[in-house]
Enzyme design. Sequence first.
Site, PDB file in Angstrom:
ATOM      1  N   HIS A  37       0.625  -1.032  -0.065  1.00  0.00           N
ATOM      2  CA  HIS A  37      -0.248   0.068   0.610  1.00  0.00           C
ATOM      3  C   HIS A  37       0.474   1.152   0.133  1.00  0.00           C
ATOM      4  O   HIS A  37       0.609   2.245  -0.346  1.00  0.00           O
ATOM      5  CB  HIS A  37      -0.853   0.332   1.246  1.00  0.00           C
ATOM      6  CG  HIS A  37      -1.955  -1.321   1.561  1.00  0.00           C
ATOM      7  ND1 HIS A  37      -1.941  -2.034   2.886  1.00  0.00           N
ATOM      8  CD2 HIS A  37      -3.071  -1.470   0.558  1.00  0.00           C
ATOM      9  CE1 HIS A  37      -3.059  -3.102   2.596  1.00  0.00           C
ATOM     10  NE2 HIS A  37      -3.707  -2.315   1.692  1.00  0.00           N
ATOM     11  N   GLN A  61     -18.170  -5.654  -0.381  1.00  0.00           N
ATOM     12  CA  GLN A  61     -17.297  -6.834  -1.278  1.00  0.00           C
ATOM     13  C   GLN A  61     -16.563  -8.315  -1.153  1.00  0.00           C
ATOM     14  O   GLN A  61     -15.949  -9.461  -1.014  1.00  0.00           O
ATOM     15  CB  GLN A  61     -15.380  -6.699  -1.784  1.00  0.00           C
ATOM     16  CG  GLN A  61     -14.812  -6.260  -0.758  1.00  0.00           C
ATOM     17  CD  GLN A  61     -13.488  -5.144  -1.681  1.00  0.00           C
ATOM     18  OE1 GLN A  61     -13.929  -4.007  -1.555  1.00  0.00           O
ATOM     19  NE2 GLN A  61     -12.257  -5.363  -1.613  1.00  0.00           N
ATOM     20  N   GLY A 147      -3.048  -1.761  -7.841  1.00  0.00           N
ATOM     21  CA  GLY A 147      -2.053  -2.266  -7.789  1.00  0.00           C
ATOM     22  C   GLY A 147      -2.209  -4.084  -8.104  1.00  0.00           C
ATOM     23  O   GLY A 147      -2.526  -4.389  -8.532  1.00  0.00           O
TER      24      GLY A 147
END
Length: 307
Positions: A37, A61, A147
């Site tokens: 991160h 999610q 990412g």
Amino acid sequence: MKIIHAPSEMQQTALEERRQGRRIALVPTMGALHEGHLSLIRLARREADVVVVSLFVNPTQFGPGEDFSRYPRDPEQDRAASEQAGADILFCPPVEAIYPAGFSAVVDEESLTHRLEGEQRPGHFRGVATVVVKLFHLVQPDVAVFGQKDAQQLSLVRRLIRDLNFPIRLVAGPTIREPDGLARSSRNAYLRPEHRYQAPVLYQALKAAEALYQRGERNAQAIRQAVRQALTAAPDGVPDYVDVVDPDTFEPVERAAAGTLVVLAVRFGETRLLDNIVFDPAGAVSRPAGTDADPASGGPSRPVSRG
Ligand code: AMP
């Protein structure tokens, strides 16, 4: 660093920053920040005047029975680490502010998210797409940084930006790894010691695929088989899937080419680990359906912006 909880304050602040001519970069996270991160926050720092890190463990999610309630949370540590890495604003909204009672509008991507992770985790990508679109509206970013580690999510975000006309440039950061090759992940903390010991097999299997590709192998089925074979070195690892796919559609390919992705998910006990590698990303840059960055090198990587 400013900390914002209320979505309305976030949106007003973002609109004001834009009125002042400042460019905003957004780094969405679910917290429990690690070096992966932080590398994205540093990348964002180079891309914009105002870096917003969102910290939101998004309930929609997670499927029923998944790890939402026990997902690692450490807001104090996240605050210090994101400030240190260069964040200007930490946006950490409460769940009920993002999903107020009666919330019923969602965002669905209807193609690439139906495969692999989407198939294993029904509803997962709907939750991701919905929260990402909400964050885009609230933070008004010029640049969004995600990412390569979550390759299918990255493709989903690229599709959202393209299909829903967000004026946002997508920047992908390379996968940051432990010294033994295991991709950094908040969920690595769940691994039992014997599983942690075996977990580098994911990266070893991907490197085996890459070595095959570099030796000229283009038959995707042969590559899949080699990866599955390499994964057997971890006696407790149970592969959910291994595939060789097109980076934009996530459809399996028959022939590997520059930009092709090898993706896998392996379960160790209750913990699922994901990883992927891009074949010859440098060669793929000139290709329209190219890659974003080299997650495999671990070395100096040049993030490639995608609009
Ligand atoms: P998460 O907090 O797991 O939702 O991840 C937030 C962002 O960090 C996503 O864009 C991830 O793809 C990215 N990310 C997670 N792990 C890594 C890693 N090891 N290296 C680089 N980026 C990562």
